[in-house]
Design a protein around this motif. Structure first.
Motif, mmCIF file in Angstrom:
data_model
loop_
_atom_site.group_PDB
_atom_site.id
_atom_site.type_symbol
_atom_site.label_atom_id
_atom_site.label_comp_id
_atom_site.label_asym_id
_atom_site.label_seq_id
_atom_site.Cartn_x
_atom_site.Cartn_y
_atom_site.Cartn_z
ATOM 1 N N SER A 17 -82.310 44.761 -5.153
ATOM 2 C CA SER A 17 -82.958 43.552 -4.600
ATOM 3 C C SER A 17 -83.833 43.890 -3.395
ATOM 4 O O SER A 17 -83.815 43.187 -2.381
ATOM 5 C CB SER A 17 -81.903 42.501 -4.224
ATOM 6 O OG SER A 17 -81.157 42.114 -5.350
ATOM 7 N N LEU A 18 -84.598 44.981 -3.518
ATOM 8 C CA LEU A 18 -85.501 45.361 -2.430
ATOM 9 C C LEU A 18 -86.659 44.370 -2.340
ATOM 10 O O LEU A 18 -86.980 43.659 -3.295
ATOM 11 C CB LEU A 18 -86.035 46.777 -2.652
ATOM 12 C CG LEU A 18 -84.987 47.900 -2.673
ATOM 13 C CD1 LEU A 18 -85.662 49.259 -2.801
ATOM 14 C CD2 LEU A 18 -84.105 47.868 -1.438
ATOM 15 N N ASP A 19 -87.302 44.340 -1.184
ATOM 16 C CA ASP A 19 -88.421 43.417 -0.969
ATOM 17 C C ASP A 19 -89.666 43.848 -1.725
ATOM 18 O O ASP A 19 -90.600 43.067 -1.895
ATOM 19 C CB ASP A 19 -88.730 43.307 0.526
ATOM 20 C CG ASP A 19 -87.577 42.684 1.298
ATOM 21 O OD1 ASP A 19 -87.124 41.597 0.894
ATOM 22 O OD2 ASP A 19 -87.126 43.297 2.281
ATOM 23 N N GLY A 20 -89.703 45.094 -2.153
ATOM 24 C CA GLY A 20 -90.851 45.609 -2.880
ATOM 25 C C GLY A 20 -90.874 47.115 -2.804
ATOM 26 O O GLY A 20 -89.893 47.757 -2.400
ATOM 27 N N LEU A 39 -93.695 43.312 -7.522
ATOM 28 C CA LEU A 39 -93.047 43.849 -6.328
ATOM 29 C C LEU A 39 -93.827 45.007 -5.700
ATOM 30 O O LEU A 39 -93.452 45.502 -4.640
ATOM 31 C CB LEU A 39 -91.630 44.322 -6.661
ATOM 32 C CG LEU A 39 -90.614 43.229 -6.990
ATOM 33 C CD1 LEU A 39 -89.289 43.848 -7.416
ATOM 34 C CD2 LEU A 39 -90.414 42.307 -5.793
ATOM 35 N N GLU A 73 -100.071 37.714 1.522
ATOM 36 C CA GLU A 73 -99.049 37.534 0.502
ATOM 37 C C GLU A 73 -99.658 37.610 -0.902
ATOM 38 O O GLU A 73 -100.783 37.161 -1.135
ATOM 39 C CB GLU A 73 -98.360 36.179 0.690
ATOM 40 C CG GLU A 73 -97.536 36.067 1.972
ATOM 41 C CD GLU A 73 -96.335 36.997 1.989
ATOM 42 O OE1 GLU A 73 -95.740 37.230 0.911
ATOM 43 O OE2 GLU A 73 -96.008 37.516 3.075
ATOM 44 N N GLY A 113 -89.855 44.541 5.893
ATOM 45 C CA GLY A 113 -88.689 44.345 5.038
ATOM 46 C C GLY A 113 -88.037 45.642 4.636
ATOM 47 O O GLY A 113 -88.106 46.639 5.354
ATOM 48 N N ASN A 114 -87.425 45.644 3.451
ATOM 49 C CA ASN A 114 -86.727 46.815 2.932
ATOM 50 C C ASN A 114 -87.419 47.232 1.636
ATOM 51 O O ASN A 114 -87.268 46.579 0.604
ATOM 52 C CB ASN A 114 -85.260 46.477 2.676
ATOM 53 C CG ASN A 114 -84.439 47.705 2.307
ATOM 54 O OD1 ASN A 114 -84.866 48.839 2.507
ATOM 55 N ND2 ASN A 114 -83.253 47.469 1.760
ATOM 56 N N PHE A 115 -88.176 48.334 1.694
ATOM 57 C CA PHE A 115 -89.046 48.734 0.593
ATOM 58 C C PHE A 115 -88.639 50.082 0.006
ATOM 59 O O PHE A 115 -88.074 50.935 0.684
ATOM 60 C CB PHE A 115 -90.506 48.814 1.064
ATOM 61 C CG PHE A 115 -91.162 47.471 1.268
ATOM 62 C CD1 PHE A 115 -92.017 46.952 0.304
ATOM 63 C CD2 PHE A 115 -90.900 46.716 2.402
ATOM 64 C CE1 PHE A 115 -92.616 45.712 0.480
ATOM 65 C CE2 PHE A 115 -91.490 45.476 2.585
ATOM 66 C CZ PHE A 115 -92.354 44.974 1.617
#
Length: 297
Positions: free
Chosen positions: A219-222, A265, A89, A114-116
């Motif tokens: 609002s993507l995770d990165g 991000l 992290e 996640g959603n990148f």
């Protein structure tokens, strides 16, 4: 760079078709070559992780029409697991290729995490199906593969198609615009596309900021950065698999990458396709290393 840094070495060259004078593509030497010119020392990462690659071959997979597809798939799965196991992290990850097909393994890992989004900085779009490829090489189709264009054995690994959504991608820097059929592929996609001319008109810094605005608005995770060094002008970086005269300079590279890398991000960046065999004295590599260190650190 306020965050800790890890380096991942993925010396894969199976995504390229070797040239007649080559025993195999030299891009697999990229990590050691950058280390020779003090990239690792200057970056001073917390950890250096390495996943050895299979031996080179030129086996055309009849089912997918892609060279070395089965071995590339196997490596991508191992790479994804390797990244998930070792990433930490709030750490910035530098992935050293190899060729552009290392993006497949990273894409699978990020889909599982996640959603990148993806910022694809490359002198080519690499967005074509196998039947339009003159080389049948995965490194020339990796953007297509990771968005679901191509045979499902490559695009649907572990049932994860697509690894990146087209709407979350910027493809930036393509200088190969003469082939209309090649360009039409990406124009007909949902990818935000900036060829070299459009990039210059929009502005390097503004293009990066526009991308960050998109990432935040969804609002993507990165997001992840792909950097194929053939996006650089040929006079600055001729040591690549597919050379073109036009391209960006190091000031442009700094202007576009620094806002991205400075974003919390940003999961990391991959650096691909520099072939030490075409830079025997390290002249071009030393300039690249100097500039990358300034940009990242």
């Amino acid at each position: 760079m306020k965050r800790d840094i890890n380096i991942f070495e993925f010396p894969l060259n199976l995504g390229l078709k070797k040239k007649d004078h080559e025993t195999e593509p030299g891009v697999k030497k990229l990590p050691e070559w950058l280390r020779k010119f003090d990239f690792h020392r200057a970056i001073n990462p917390n950890n250096i992780f390495r996943l050895e690659a299979p031996e080179y071959s030129m086996e055309l997979d009849q089912e997918s029409g892609v060279l070395n597809a089965e071995v590339i798939i196997k490596y991508a799965k191992e790479q994804a697991d390797f990244i998930i196991k070792n990433h930490q992290e709030n750490t910035f990850n530098i992935m050293l290729g190899g060729d552009c097909s290392i993006l497949i393994g990273t894409a699978i890992a990020l889909k599982k995490l996640g959603n990148f989004g993806l910022f694809y900085l490359d002198g080519h779009t690499d967005y074509i199906p196998a039947h339009l490829s003159q080389s049948a090489a995965a490194a020339g189709m990796d953007l297509a593969i990771i968005t679901g264009l191509g045979h499902e054995k490559l695009t649907h690994i572990d049932g994860l198609n697509p690894y990146f959504s087209e709407e979350n991608i910027y493809c930036v820097g393509n200088a190969e615009t003469d082939d209309k059929e090649y360009v039409e592929q990406i124009l007909n996609s949902n990818i935000e596309y900036f060829d070299l001319d459009k990039l210059r008109k929009n502005g390097f810094g503004k293009t990066a900021e526009d991308f960050l605005t998109m990432i935040n608005s969804k609002s993507l995770d990165g997001f992840f950065i792909h950097l194929d060094v053939d996006v650089l002008n040929d006079q600055l970086m001729p040591a690549v698999d597919s050379r073109m005269e036009d391209g960006i300079d190091y000031e442009n590279l700094r202007e576009i990458l620094q806002p991205l890398i400075n974003s919390p991000l940003c999961f990391g960046i991959e650096i691909t396709v520099l072939d030490p065999d075409y830079d025997e004295n390290g002249t071009y590599t030393q300039a690249l290393v100097k500039n990358l260190i300034q940009i990242i650190k």
